[in-house]
Design a protein around this motif. Structure first.
Motif, PDB file in Angstrom:
ATOM      1  N   LEU A 186      52.105 -70.504 -12.702  1.00 31.33           N
ATOM      2  CA  LEU A 186      52.990 -70.662 -13.436  1.00 31.33           C
ATOM      3  C   LEU A 186      52.000 -69.515 -14.705  1.00 31.33           C
ATOM      4  N   HIS A 187      51.034 -69.034 -14.616  1.00 28.33           N
ATOM      5  CA  HIS A 187      50.774 -68.198 -15.586  1.00 28.33           C
ATOM      6  C   HIS A 187      50.641 -66.481 -15.010  1.00 28.33           C
ATOM      7  N   PRO A 235      55.323 -65.907 -16.086  1.00 30.99           N
ATOM      8  CA  PRO A 235      55.805 -66.572 -17.784  1.00 30.99           C
ATOM      9  C   PRO A 235      57.024 -66.816 -16.858  1.00 30.99           C
ATOM     10  N   PHE A 236      58.169 -66.385 -16.735  1.00 32.97           N
ATOM     11  CA  PHE A 236      59.486 -66.006 -16.379  1.00 32.97           C
ATOM     12  C   PHE A 236      59.594 -67.238 -15.407  1.00 32.97           C
ATOM     13  N   ARG A 290      57.397 -69.610 -15.027  1.00 37.67           N
ATOM     14  CA  ARG A 290      56.697 -71.216 -16.654  1.00 37.67           C
ATOM     15  C   ARG A 290      58.239 -71.456 -17.025  1.00 37.67           C
ATOM     16  N   GLU A 291      58.816 -70.650 -17.815  1.00 37.96           N
ATOM     17  CA  GLU A 291      60.040 -71.140 -19.049  1.00 37.96           C
ATOM     18  C   GLU A 291      60.714 -72.578 -18.059  1.00 37.96           C
ATOM     19  N   SER A 292      61.003 -71.723 -16.944  1.00 34.60           N
ATOM     20  CA  SER A 292      61.783 -72.905 -16.311  1.00 34.60           C
ATOM     21  C   SER A 292      61.257 -74.294 -16.000  1.00 34.60           C
ATOM     22  N   TYR A 315      58.145 -75.469 -16.608  1.00 35.07           N
ATOM     23  CA  TYR A 315      57.547 -76.535 -17.259  1.00 35.07           C
ATOM     24  C   TYR A 315      57.792 -77.632 -17.978  1.00 35.07           C
ATOM     25  N   PRO A 316      59.461 -76.915 -18.178  1.00 33.34           N
ATOM     26  CA  PRO A 316      60.245 -78.996 -18.791  1.00 33.34           C
ATOM     27  C   PRO A 316      60.310 -79.633 -16.908  1.00 33.34           C
ATOM     28  N   LYS A 374      44.864 -69.371 -21.306  1.00 28.68           N
ATOM     29  CA  LYS A 374      45.502 -69.057 -22.676  1.00 28.68           C
ATOM     30  C   LYS A 374      44.514 -68.952 -23.507  1.00 28.68           C
TER      31      LYS A 374
END
Length: 243
Positions: free
Chosen positions: A70-71, A74-75, A77-79, A81-82, A131
């Motif tokens: 996910l790190h 990033p694209f 991670r947005e989908s 992570y939820p 981060k």
């Protein structure tokens, strides 16, 4: 000293109030049962230790790999992570019977339970650690010609270690709880099985023996992670003292 005072108050109140042993045994009787029944309890304890360590190792592997993925992407991670957050909102007690229906009574459903409990704190902690990487150092390494691979292994991952160990401490303690819950799925041995048998026969002293064992294991795992952290993240401790 606080624990000792608590046990003294517990012992005194239980004796003075005349509470029956099946309702609230005294600490003396609980410790006596622990020593007297050690030969019967030891196989259950050993089974839970093995199960929790295996599940924790699997949760660590999956959690860390998920955080790295996910790190670096990033694209995704947005989908994704939820979905990780949603996975933690499903009660394990409710999910456990479904796992038995889908995968039977073997090792697989137990590993799934412990992994679900362990991987999320590791993933979130590692992502937060990534981060926190110093932008100045990152810019300096890019200026020096570092590749993305070198940036990750030499800068981002070391910076994430303190946060990662915070997640490991949480997951290590959760692994014992996850192992006990997974043993309720139909295991032959384990603290969860021991506790169920003791509760059904109104042996409250044995239930407390199991509870004390769970607490002790959790504290032991936590302490081991702390020692490993002090050994691996010595640069952070030295930096804190220098500041």
């Amino acid at each position: 000293m606080v624990l000792l005072l608590l046990f003294i108050v517990w012992e005194t109140v239980a004796i003075k109030s005349g509470v029956p042993d099946w309702l609230l045994p005294t600490p003396t009787k609980i410790f006596y049962e622990g020593f007297d029944g050690w030969s019967n309890f030891y196989p259950h304890l050993l089974s839970t230790i093995q199960l929790s360590l295996l599940g924790f190792a699997l949760g660590l592997l999956i959690g860390l790999l998920t955080a790295i993925l996910l790190h670096l992407l990033p694209f995704i991670r947005e989908s994704i992570y939820p979905l990780l957050i949603i996975s933690q909102n499903i009660p394990i007690i409710v999910l456990a019977p479904l796992l038995v229906i889908w995968f039977g009574f073997g090792l697989l459903p137990k590993m799934i339970v412990i992994t679900l409990v362990c991987f999320f704190p590791i993933t979130v902690a590692a992502l937060d650690g990534f981060k926190q990487t110093s932008n100045e150092l990152k810019h300096y390494m890019i200026m020096a010609g570092a590749s993305n691979k070198q940036l990750f292994w030499k800068l981002e991952l070391p910076y994430a270690l303190p946060s990662l160990f915070s997640g490991l401490k949480i997951s290590a303690t959760y692994s014992v709880m996850g192992a006990v819950i997974s043993e309720w799925l139909g295991a032959k041995e384990g603290i969860g099985v021991y506790m169920t048998l003791a509760s059904s026969s109104f042996r409250t002293d044995r239930v407390f023996v199991a509870i004390f064992a769970i607490v002790t294991l959790s504290l032991l795992y936590f302490s081991i992670i702390v020692l490993i952290e002090r050994w691996l993240v010595r640069w952070q401790l030295k930096g804190a003292k220098w500041k």
